[in-house]
Design an enzyme around this catalytic site. Structure first.
Site, PDB file in Angstrom:
ATOM      1  CE  LYS A 175      -3.051   2.842   2.879  1.00  0.00           C
ATOM      2  NZ  LYS A 175      -3.756   2.869   4.198  1.00  0.00           N
ATOM      3  CD  GLU A 220      -5.952   8.475  10.667  1.00  0.00           C
ATOM      4  OE1 GLU A 220      -5.657   7.333  10.630  1.00  0.00           O
ATOM      5  OE2 GLU A 220      -6.328   8.959   9.445  1.00  0.00           O
ATOM      6  CD  GLU A 264      -7.134   3.177   1.672  1.00  0.00           C
ATOM      7  OE1 GLU A 264      -6.875   4.241   2.261  1.00  0.00           O
ATOM      8  OE2 GLU A 264      -8.091   2.747   0.799  1.00  0.00           O
ATOM      9  CD  GLU A 402     -10.187   8.186  -0.687  1.00  0.00           C
ATOM     10  OE1 GLU A 402      -9.427   8.135   0.397  1.00  0.00           O
ATOM     11  OE2 GLU A 402     -10.515   7.106  -1.329  1.00  0.00           O
TER      12      GLU A 402
END
Length: 417
Positions: A175, A220, A264, A402
């Site tokens: 990733k 986050e 992910e 996104e």
């Protein structure tokens, strides 16, 4: 660089105060100031008693330990989380590949609220000099905001995404998180307090931050350390069309079933859990993520918790966790190399830790997402950032969309949303 402290001890005084209303209304028009606010709780910091510019979180951790040992704290609220002298910081994503520097500052005055209790901490004054500073005057909305492009065109960026997908499919890496930027120019200097106000109003569930010219509203939380309990909120996997009614429920269900997004997300959860494990006596990692809904996007979310000893402070733990797979990739060293080679962007402090640490090691560090940086030499310009996690099933156009969705909070605040 250290200001004022020298070799002398510094006295800090904390008093309980009546509810002062919105904390952000105390941010001054000029001079150093900081903010870290979620759902009306948190603090603003005014002035700067000490400042340390560095390349690493580890060096900042050592500096703060030395500084905090020079402070004698007199408090009407002893032992309360987040109360007292603080160090507030903003760190670069990758100090080896950035021209920006990380910074840790000690505010002269802190005004805070948590759990219905309000306080003010001041350095270098006595109980007799603890008057609340006056609220600010009006803030200025951006004038003539215009998009002036980014470091690369959208076509170039989607081409880079395609290259990374090919590397992932050939098993060179699992990733990679790729970022892009967008610059906005106004006719007059941008008042970051106005942007912060709009972010707090529109995105109350996020951590709104203002540190050293960077402002944003991040969903986050890299970690919170409180009384030996550490919590980290991992976000990875995103959808962005609509969030209300039947359509929103359907999208949330699709996100929770999406193999691409689950993959992910699992990379990000694993990276945080493995980084925290050496510091924890016990740890809880939920088996499956939940769906976090924000006004513009939904994310898969997992809250990891663990028990740490007094030797593991919030800033040291942040150093251990950063960069996680949520903002870098897996394996970390390979993802960093690919980002450096292909991204063609100096992220600066974007996707680096932002937050605070107290004298006892408690603190909160979020990841500087959904934000933008204004530099002192170009006060009319702001550089916005957004990123997307690229895995084997990623579609470049969908990843571009996104990032567009993740730019919405800042563009709205600038009058361009």
């Amino acid at each position: 660089m250290i200001l004022d402290f020298g070799s002398a001890r510094m006295r800090a005084t904390t008093v309980a105060i009546d509810d002062p209303g919105p904390l952000e209304r105390f941010l001054p028009e000029s001079g150093p100031s900081t903010a870290f606010i979620r759902r009306g709780e948190g603090f603003v910091g005014l002035g700067e008693a000490a400042r340390f510019e560095t390349d690493t979180l580890e060096a900042a951790d050592v500096w703060w330990e030395e500084i905090s040992q020079q402070i004698d704290h007199d408090s009407e609220m002893p032992g309360e989380f987040g109360v007292g002298p603080l160090a507030v910081g903003l760190f670069t994503f990758d100090p080896d590949r950035s021209e920006e520097r990380s910074v840790l500052t000690v505010p002269q005055t802190v005004i805070g609220r948590r759990g219905g209790r309000c306080w003010m901490t001041r350095l270098g004054v006595s109980h007799n000099d603890m008057a609340l500073p006056p609220p600010r005057g009006p803030v200025q909305a951006p004038v003539g905001s215009t998009r002036i492009g980014g470091s690369m065109s959208e076509d170039v960026w989607t081409g880079i995404v395609g290259e990374v997908v090919s590397l992932i499919r050939s098993d060179e890496v699992a990733k990679v998180v790729l970022a892009r930027d967008l610059r906005v120019r106004a006719d007059e200097p941008i008042d970051l307090r106005f942007l912060l106000d709009r972010l707090i109003e529109n995105y109350p569930m996020t951590w709104a931050y203002l540190v050293d010219g960077m402002v944003g509203a991040t969903p986050e939380l890299l970690l919170r350390r409180q009384d030996g309990l550490v919590t980290s909120r991992v976000l990875a996997g995103t959808v962005w069309q609509g969030s209300e009614g039947h359509e929103g429920r359907q999208l949330a269900a699709e996100l929770a079933r999406s193999e691409k997004d689950i993959s992910e997300h699992e990379f990000a959860v694993t990276s945080v859990a493995e980084a925290l494990a050496p510091y924890c006596h016990a740890m809880n990692v939920p088996d499956a993520p939940s769906v976090l809904r924000l006004p513009n996007v939904m994310h898969l979310a997992t809250d990891i918790t663990g028990v740490v000893g007094p030797e593991s402070g919030a800033l040291g733990l942040a150093a251990a966790l950063h960069p996680s797979a949520a903002v870098c990739g897996t394996p970390t060293h390979l993802a960093l190399d690919i980002i450096s080679e292909l991204e063609s962007l100096d992220r600066g402090r974007y996707a680096g830790p932002v937050g605070w640490v107290g004298m006892n090691g408690d603190g909160e560090w979020a990841i500087a997402l959904r934000g933008g940086q204004v530099r002192a030499d170009s006060p009319n310009d702001i550089q916005l950032f957004a990123g997307a996690g690229i895995v084997a099933d990623s579609d470049p156009q969908i990843e571009l969309a996104e990032t567009d969705a993740k730019l919405v909070p800042m563009l709205q605040a600038l009058g361009l949303g």
